[in-house]
Design an enzyme around this catalytic site. Structure first.
Site, PDB file in Angstrom:
ATOM      1  N   ARG A 181      43.202  82.653  78.021  1.00 13.37           N
ATOM      2  CA  ARG A 181      42.593  83.325  76.775  1.00 13.37           C
ATOM      3  C   ARG A 181      41.207  82.952  76.475  1.00 13.37           C
ATOM      4  NH1 ARG A 181      45.625  80.871  72.059  1.00 13.37           N
ATOM      5  NH2 ARG A 181      43.750  79.370  72.395  1.00 13.37           N
ATOM      6  N   TYR A 200      45.562  69.094  86.742  1.00 12.68           N
ATOM      7  CA  TYR A 200      44.826  68.956  85.359  1.00 12.68           C
ATOM      8  C   TYR A 200      45.668  69.344  84.359  1.00 12.68           C
ATOM      9  CZ  TYR A 200      41.676  70.078  81.503  1.00 12.68           C
ATOM     10  OH  TYR A 200      41.062  69.944  80.605  1.00 12.68           O
ATOM     11  N   PHE A 255      61.301  74.860  67.118  1.00  9.91           N
ATOM     12  CA  PHE A 255      60.157  74.086  67.428  1.00  9.91           C
ATOM     13  C   PHE A 255      59.652  74.492  68.781  1.00  9.91           C
ATOM     14  CE2 PHE A 255      57.917  70.462  69.082  1.00  9.91           C
ATOM     15  CZ  PHE A 255      56.909  70.218  68.223  1.00  9.91           C
ATOM     16  N   ARG A 306      32.549  74.776  80.151  1.00  3.67           N
ATOM     17  CA  ARG A 306      33.408  74.049  80.702  1.00  3.67           C
ATOM     18  C   ARG A 306      34.312  75.196  81.469  1.00  3.67           C
ATOM     19  NH1 ARG A 306      37.270  71.963  76.023  1.00  3.67           N
ATOM     20  NH2 ARG A 306      36.711  73.913  74.974  1.00  3.67           N
TER      21      ARG A 306
END
Length: 413
Positions: free
Chosen positions: A212, A168, A285, A225
């Site tokens: 979290r 997933y 980045f 969920r």
């Protein structure tokens, strides 16, 4: 700019916070004039301010491609996240989403707040996408197609096994890592990274977010969920939602530590991926979100507050990470420091203590063997006095007043 209490406790947060505020204002001024690009960059600021800041460092062509890639996947994620959409409506949209990005008029109303705006005016994103170079378009289409299919596969199924959890997370985040690697390569600035390393970059971030966001996800209306794998949580409680109840606090923390230990599996791959990057703007980045991830895991570990509210890094520490992370030496230093913080919280009686310590020691070994730890400042873990001196407090106040004055003066002009 961060709460006054946090600033008093951590006075050296002030300068990075001021720089972060100025960087945010600069980003707002860099929004292009063309309506579709203006929409995309404005929306980027609304859905992810921290991401919008680090993306500004990339060269213009790559920056545009990454901006559109992010918004396309945010839109796809908005469809998946909207529990009010019937499954028979949602699944076909997810599967066909890679075709919709070529349609200048397609839109679909779903989501809330800024995400609803993104979906209602998605034609701006499609218009900008069609202006990208073909190699960027192909990379974005490929990842969107694979991600949509993966999301559709899991839409009716809870995550059962650890392997299913990894699968997933691959679909919703590992593919983001693969896509970014393709964009970096298409720009000519980087070699194409191995898929397993790119995948780990995504999994490390996604698993951190899933840990979290337990309480937010489990309390989702109209339907919870559930992303924590049954194979892990069923060792501690009968139902995933039982973890939030006070009577299960001990088992909840043990389960949480098990989840964090699982996420730490990807840290070494992340360090290997980042150490191979050549372009400094691409490095910054990539590394800032990864440092934020291991910092968040360090805060969440052994912390019952994960099941009571929101646990996240204070804004001042986030500002420090953004401001002071410039080289791989800084990255190794941050991973080493946060792994030390996490290690200090390990309870030897925790069922997974041995496994957790082993993974933390492996991360620290990688950081030491880089030979770069001595070349950075240990800015993340330090003994900061809570009793700040009068002079420091005065400095904080003066800087705040000056900043407020300058901001007001700019708005008047």
């Amino acid at each position: 700019m961060g709460s006054l209490g946090a600033i008093v406790r951590h006075p050296d947060d002030v300068y990075p916070l001021l720089k972060l505020k100025m960087a945010a204002r600069h980003a707002e001024k860099q929004i292009p004039e063309e309506p579709h690009w203006a929409f995309c960059y404005t929306m980027l600021l609304k859905v992810s301010r921290s991401f919008a800041l680090v993306i500004q460092q990339l060269d213009p062509q790559l920056r545009n491609a990454v901006c559109i890639f992010y918004l396309v996947l945010r839109a796809l994620d908005t469809v998946e996240d909207d529990t009010g959409i019937a499954t028979d409506v949602k699944v076909p949209i997810l599967i066909a989403f890679h075709r919709h990005i070529y349609d200048r008029v397609w839109h679909f109303s779903c989501g809330t707040k800024e995400y609803k705006v993104l979906m209602d005016q998605f034609h701006h994103v499609s218009t900008a996408f069609l202006e990208l170079e073909k190699n960027y378009q192909a990379a974005i289409e490929n990842i969107t197609k694979r991600m949509g299919a993966g999301m559709a596969k899991f839409i009716c199924n809870e995550v059962e096994t650890v392997d299913g959890y990894d699968e997933y997370c691959h679909y919703v985040a590992g593919l983001v890592g693969l896509g970014l690697s393709k964009l970096f390569h298409a720009s000519g600035k980087e070699d194409l990274a191995p898929d397993h390393l790119s995948n780990s970059m995504g999994l490390f971030l996604q698993k951190t977010n899933i840990i979290r966001d337990y309480l937010e996800d489990i309390n989702e209306i109209p339907k919870s969920r559930m992303f924590w794998p049954r194979q892990i949580w069923s060792k501690y409680v009968n139902k995933l939602e039982d973890l939030k109840y006070e009577e299960n606090s001990v088992k909840a923390v043990q389960c949480l530590n098990d989840m964090v230990t699982n996420a730490l599996l990807h840290a070494e791959d992340c360090l290997k991926y980042m150490s191979a990057l050549r372009d400094m703007s691409i490095l910054r980045f990539c590394v800032i979100p990864q440092i934020m991830a291991i910092g968040t895991l360090a805060l969440c570990y052994n912390n019952i507050e994960v099941f009571r509210g929101v646990v996240k890094m204070r804004r001042g520490l986030t500002a420090k990470v953004i401001d002071r992370t410039k080289t791989m030496a800084d990255v190794y230093g941050a991973f080493f420091d946060f792994s030390c913080m996490l290690k200090s919280k390990v309870d030897k009686n925790d069922p997974n203590a041995t496994k957790t310590l082993s993974r933390l020691e492996a991360i620290q070994k990688t950081c030491r063997e880089s030979g770069l730890l001595s070349k950075r400042k240990p800015y993340i873990l330090r003994n900061e006095s809570t009793n700040s001196s009068t002079m420091v407090l005065i400095l904080v106040i003066i800087l705040s007043i000056i900043f407020a004055y300058l901001s007001a003066k700019r708005q008047d002009n």
